[in-house]
Design a protein around this motif. Structure first.
Motif, short mmCIF file in Angstrom:
data_model
loop_
_atom_site.label_atom_id
_atom_site.label_comp_id
_atom_site.label_asym_id
_atom_site.label_seq_id
_atom_site.Cartn_x
_atom_site.Cartn_y
_atom_site.Cartn_z
N HIS A 1 -17.25 2.29 -6.35
CA HIS A 1 -16.73 1.04 -6.91
C HIS A 1 -17.40 0.67 -8.23
CE1 HIS A 1 -14.05 -0.06 -3.63
NE2 HIS A 1 -14.92 0.57 -2.87
N HIS B 1 -15.37 0.71 -11.55
CA HIS B 1 -14.35 -0.32 -11.80
C HIS B 1 -14.95 -1.48 -12.59
CE1 HIS B 1 -11.52 1.58 -9.06
NE2 HIS B 1 -12.49 1.68 -8.19
N ILE C 1 -9.35 -5.20 -9.01
CA ILE C 1 -8.94 -5.29 -7.61
C ILE C 1 -8.33 -3.93 -7.26
CG2 ILE C 1 -7.46 -6.44 -5.93
CD1 ILE C 1 -7.51 -8.89 -7.81
N PRO C 2 -9.17 -3.01 -6.78
CA PRO C 2 -8.65 -1.68 -6.43
C PRO C 2 -7.64 -1.80 -5.27
CG PRO C 2 -11.05 -1.67 -6.54
CD PRO C 2 -10.61 -3.09 -6.59
N ASP C 3 -6.52 -1.16 -5.40
CA ASP C 3 -5.47 -1.19 -4.39
C ASP C 3 -5.09 0.25 -4.11
OD1 ASP C 3 -3.49 -1.98 -2.66
OD2 ASP C 3 -2.09 -2.55 -4.23
N HIS C 4 -5.59 0.78 -3.01
CA HIS C 4 -5.36 2.19 -2.66
C HIS C 4 -4.44 2.24 -1.45
CE1 HIS C 4 -8.64 3.38 -5.32
NE2 HIS C 4 -9.31 2.36 -4.81
N PRO C 5 -3.45 3.12 -1.47
CA PRO C 5 -2.59 3.27 -0.29
C PRO C 5 -3.39 3.82 0.88
CG PRO C 5 -2.06 4.94 -1.94
CD PRO C 5 -3.09 4.04 -2.54
N ARG C 6 -3.02 3.45 2.04
CA ARG C 6 -3.72 3.91 3.25
C ARG C 6 -2.88 4.94 3.97
NH1 ARG C 6 -8.80 2.06 3.04
NH2 ARG C 6 -8.85 0.00 2.21
#
Length: 52
Positions: free
Chosen positions: A39, A42, A47-52
């Protein structure tokens, strides 16, 4: 051909190299399970937005 340098900002190639290095460090940290280092690449307000 690389984009021309922006005065005071370095060349586009320099910026691309910094971005690439940050991405590579992010993935190395992820592989190590080092969430803090992962992190750290960044921006503070990201606001990291990673697919799960």
């Amino acid at each position: 051909m690389a984009a021309p340098a922006v005065p005071g900002k370095g060349s586009a190639l320099d910026a691309e190299s910094r971005i690439r290095a940050a991405i590579e460090e992010h993935w190395r940290a992820s592989e190590r399970g080092d969430v803090g280092a992962e992190h750290a690449v960044h921006a503070a307000d990201a606001i990291p937005d990673h697919p799960r």
